[in-house]
Design an enzyme around this catalytic site. Structure first.
Site, short mmCIF file in Angstrom:
data_model
loop_
_atom_site.label_atom_id
_atom_site.label_comp_id
_atom_site.label_asym_id
_atom_site.label_seq_id
_atom_site.Cartn_x
_atom_site.Cartn_y
_atom_site.Cartn_z
N GLY A 191 0.83 -1.20 0.00
CA GLY A 191 0.00 0.00 0.00
C GLY A 191 0.86 1.25 0.00
O GLY A 191 2.02 1.22 -0.44
N SER A 192 0.31 2.32 0.53
CA SER A 192 0.98 3.61 0.44
C SER A 192 2.03 3.77 1.56
O SER A 192 1.91 3.16 2.62
CB SER A 192 -0.06 4.72 0.57
OG SER A 192 -0.74 4.56 1.81
N PRO A 193 3.04 4.60 1.32
CA PRO A 193 4.03 4.86 2.38
C PRO A 193 3.37 5.40 3.65
O PRO A 193 3.78 5.05 4.76
CB PRO A 193 4.96 5.89 1.74
CG PRO A 193 4.85 5.64 0.27
CD PRO A 193 3.42 5.22 0.03
N VAL A 195 0.37 4.76 5.02
CA VAL A 195 -0.21 3.66 5.81
C VAL A 195 0.89 2.68 6.22
O VAL A 195 0.83 2.08 7.31
CB VAL A 195 -1.38 2.98 5.06
CG1 VAL A 195 -1.94 1.83 5.87
CG2 VAL A 195 -2.48 3.99 4.75
N GLY A 196 1.91 2.55 5.41
CA GLY A 196 3.05 1.69 5.76
C GLY A 196 3.64 2.08 7.11
O GLY A 196 4.01 1.22 7.92
N GLU A 213 5.58 -3.28 1.01
CA GLU A 213 5.67 -3.06 -0.44
C GLU A 213 4.94 -1.76 -0.70
O GLU A 213 3.71 -1.72 -0.76
CB GLU A 213 4.98 -4.22 -1.19
CG GLU A 213 5.63 -5.58 -0.99
CD GLU A 213 6.87 -5.78 -1.85
OE1 GLU A 213 7.30 -4.84 -2.56
OE2 GLU A 213 7.44 -6.89 -1.80
N CYS A 247 2.01 0.56 -8.87
CA CYS A 247 3.10 1.05 -8.03
C CYS A 247 4.36 1.30 -8.86
O CYS A 247 5.15 2.19 -8.55
CB CYS A 247 3.40 0.05 -6.92
SG CYS A 247 3.76 -1.60 -7.53
P1 NAD Z 1 -3.48 2.26 1.09
O1 NAD Z 1 -2.22 2.36 1.86
O2 NAD Z 1 -4.47 3.35 1.20
O3 NAD Z 1 -4.29 0.93 1.50
C1 NAD Z 1 -3.69 -0.35 1.49
C2 NAD Z 1 -4.38 -1.24 2.51
O4 NAD Z 1 -4.20 -0.67 3.80
C3 NAD Z 1 -5.88 -1.41 2.31
O5 NAD Z 1 -6.21 -2.76 2.52
C4 NAD Z 1 -6.48 -0.53 3.38
O6 NAD Z 1 -7.72 -1.01 3.88
C5 NAD Z 1 -5.44 -0.59 4.48
N1 NAD Z 1 -5.46 0.62 5.32
C6 NAD Z 1 -5.84 1.86 4.96
N2 NAD Z 1 -5.70 2.71 6.00
C7 NAD Z 1 -5.21 1.98 7.03
C8 NAD Z 1 -4.85 2.29 8.37
N3 NAD Z 1 -4.97 3.51 8.88
N4 NAD Z 1 -4.37 1.28 9.14
C9 NAD Z 1 -4.22 0.04 8.65
N5 NAD Z 1 -4.55 -0.30 7.39
C10 NAD Z 1 -5.04 0.64 6.58
O7 NAD Z 1 -3.04 2.00 -0.40
P2 NAD Z 1 -3.96 1.88 -1.68
O8 NAD Z 1 -4.53 3.21 -2.00
O9 NAD Z 1 -4.86 0.71 -1.56
O10 NAD Z 1 -2.85 1.48 -2.80
C11 NAD Z 1 -2.09 2.45 -3.45
C12 NAD Z 1 -0.69 2.53 -2.90
O11 NAD Z 1 -0.12 1.23 -2.84
C13 NAD Z 1 0.24 3.33 -3.79
O12 NAD Z 1 1.12 4.10 -2.99
C14 NAD Z 1 1.02 2.26 -4.54
O13 NAD Z 1 2.26 2.68 -5.06
C15 NAD Z 1 1.16 1.22 -3.49
N6 NAD Z 1 1.39 -0.11 -4.09
C16 NAD Z 1 2.59 -0.72 -3.91
C17 NAD Z 1 2.83 -1.94 -4.51
C18 NAD Z 1 4.15 -2.66 -4.36
O14 NAD Z 1 4.23 -3.84 -4.70
N7 NAD Z 1 5.19 -2.01 -3.89
C19 NAD Z 1 1.84 -2.55 -5.26
C20 NAD Z 1 0.62 -1.89 -5.40
C21 NAD Z 1 0.39 -0.68 -4.80
#
Ligand code: NAD
Length: 466
Positions: A191-193, A195-196, A213, A247
């Site tokens: 997901g996003s940095p 939330v990471g 990731e 991503c």
């Molecule tokens: P996101 O971080 O918003 O959400 C990812 C997951 O985290 C979802 O399941 C969501 O429900 C959960 N989440 C959201 N808020 C949370 C919180 N406060 N606490 C715990 N969990 C929470 O990301 P997104 O919008 O779904 O995806 C887009 C991002 O992911 C982009 O930054 C993209 O570059 C990245 N991405 C990375 C890869 C990779 O392999 N490196 C692949 C795909 C997407």
């Protein structure tokens, strides 16, 4: 609506099943589990295509290419190599360890948590599950709430394939937070940095190991000596695929000023070849996932226009269906939001440069990208590879580093930590346990009491190791 009170019992069930499995969940059982998963995916290809079409208007061919095929190929890659990966890995003794034998024994970590994003909602939920199962773990999966049809499908399919090895928990951030409170043995987050960082902080409470990731701004550099038609073809593909919601999509392109106009026309031609003169009308262009993200991208565009950028649209948008045609953007400046935020959509800034040193400095001034793409001669490629840091580098192509099963895939710094795919994914979900066996080591000769003989021997050893 997920019942948060039911999460802990579900986790405990997976956990209770797991220690017994450590002994019995061996090669044959893992292979069978992977085969069942492959069969379920093959049997439900149409349902997968329908779900991702409902969630984000993905074309069925693209659904097969980017959601189903990589899952099946990851499964068959794991099946093919599983025996070798599971085998003990012998380690040569060092001088001081003469008389011992050592090996790394991969053991399952236990119960893993996978939190997935929406952009490849099937692939990115399933790929870590495959690695976790191959490595002998049980796994809980939380797919993205932004792609509800695919999440519901995953919740229906995984129990068919992995009845007591996997649990799917649907829901949003609140559910993810509740899951993160539990003592998982590994957390694999995509997901996003932003939330990471939340995930990493939550994992710290249980000292859970984490793979992140993440995303970021993956730059492309097109040199004066690049094959412009080829570069344009790959950039248009990487930015057009999933409407740039990848991503590893090219985020922006540094183009040598002497070839800017030619590259721009090559890009126009490449987009037109794939999506026609009006890309917005093409059935092959994936939609933006929802209104919020459509508004986010429109906001980036408006901010850039207001601050003096120029936009060339390669088709018409249809906000009512979240269709956004690709757009080439010139005249961006570092203060614009489009220059700092991950774009994650079909907007493509083209930035002219005069010498590569400027580009290297600009890349190094920002957070480390997930990947970097270089089009040009050996000098350009070598300098970008050696003078910048990114999760991976693609030369004369885009997106593909994500797909190569024999290459670990992951970010560095702001774009993530740890890696997945193939053997790297297997290792991520394994503890590589060192086992050191005594055969005839002479080390006891150095045990106390420290007599004159021991001291002489110690001095000899010091000579040997110095
Ligand atoms: P996101 O971080 O918003 O959400 C990812 C997951 O985290 C979802 O399941 C969501 O429900 C959960 N989440 C959201 N808020 C949370 C919180 N406060 N606490 C715990 N969990 C929470 O990301 P997104 O919008 O779904 O995806 C887009 C991002 O992911 C982009 O930054 C993209 O570059 C990245 N991405 C990375 C890869 C990779 O392999 N490196 C692949 C795909 C997407």
């Amino acid at each position: 609506m997920t019942d948060l009170a039911a999460l802990r019992p579900a986790f405990d069930r997976l956990k209770a099943g797991n220690p017994a499995r450590r002994l019995t969940f061996g090669f044959a059982e893992r292979r069978k589990a992977l085969a069942r998963l492959g069969q379920v995916v093959r049997d439900h290809r149409d349902a997968i295509a329908a779900a991702v079409a409902a969630d984000m208007g993905k074309h069925p061919v693209e659904a097969d290419l980017v959601e189903v095929m990589p899952v099946l190929s990851e499964i068959s890659h794991c099946q093919k190599h599983l025996r070798g990966w599971m085998r003990r890995r012998a380690v040569w003794p060092t001088l001081l360890m003469l008389g011992t034998s050592a090996a790394l024994h991969p053991e399952p970590k236990g119960v893993a948590l996978v939190i997935a994003p929406w952009n490849f909602p099937f692939l990115l939920a399933l790929a870590p599950v495959i690695s976790a199962i191959a490595a002998g773990n049980a796994v809980m999966v939380k797919p993205s709430e932004l792609t509800p049809a695919t999440s519901a499908l995953i919740a229906r399919l995984l129990p068919l394939a992995l009845p007591d090895l996997a649990q799917v928990i649907e829901g949003g951030a609140d559910v993810a937070q509740a899951l993160l409170d539990m003592p998982f043995d590994h957390i694999f987050f995509t997901g996003s940095p932003a939330v990471g960082k939340i995930v990493l902080a939550a994992a710290a409470k249980n000292l859970a190991p984490v793979t992140l990731e993440l995303g970021g701004k993956s730059p492309v550099v097109v040199g004066a000596d690049a094959d412009l038609a080829q570069a344009a073809k790959w950039v248009a593909w990487g930015k057009g695929l999933n409407a740039g919601q990848i991503c590893v999509a090219p985020d922006h392109v540094y183009v040598h000023e002497t070839v800017m106009e030619n590259f721009r026309s090559a890009l126009r031609a490449a987009f037109a070849k794939s999506y026609g003169r009006d890309a917005g009308a093409s059935p092959d262009l994936t939609h933006i996932v929802n209104d919020r993200h459509f508004a986010r991208l429109s906001g980036l565009l408006e901010d850039a226009l207001r601050r003096g950028a120029t936009v060339e649209a390669l088709g018409k948008d249809d906000p009512s269906r979240q269709i956004m045609a690709p757009k080439l953007i010139t005249g961006t400046t570092p203060e614009m939001a489009i220059s700092t935020d991950e774009i994650f959509g079909p907007l493509l800034p083209l930035i002219p440069y005069r010498n590569l040193t400027e580009v290297v400095a600009a890349i190094n001034a920002g957070p480390k990208p997930l990947t970097l793409y270089a089009f040009g001669g050996g000098n350009l490629v070598g300098r970008l590879r050696d003078e910048t840091s990114s999760g991976s580098v693609g030369v004369n192509l885009t997106v593909m580093p994500f797909i190569h099963a024999n290459l670990p895939f992951g970010g560095v710094g702001n774009s993530g930590m740890g890696a997945g795919h193939g053997k790297a994914g297997f290792d991520t979900f394994s503890h590589l346990k060192p086992v050191l066996k005594n055969r005839f080591t002479l080390l006891p000769m150095l045990f106390p009491p420290y007599s004159a003989k021991v001291r002489r021997l110690k001095n000899l050893v010091l000579q040997l190791v110095k």
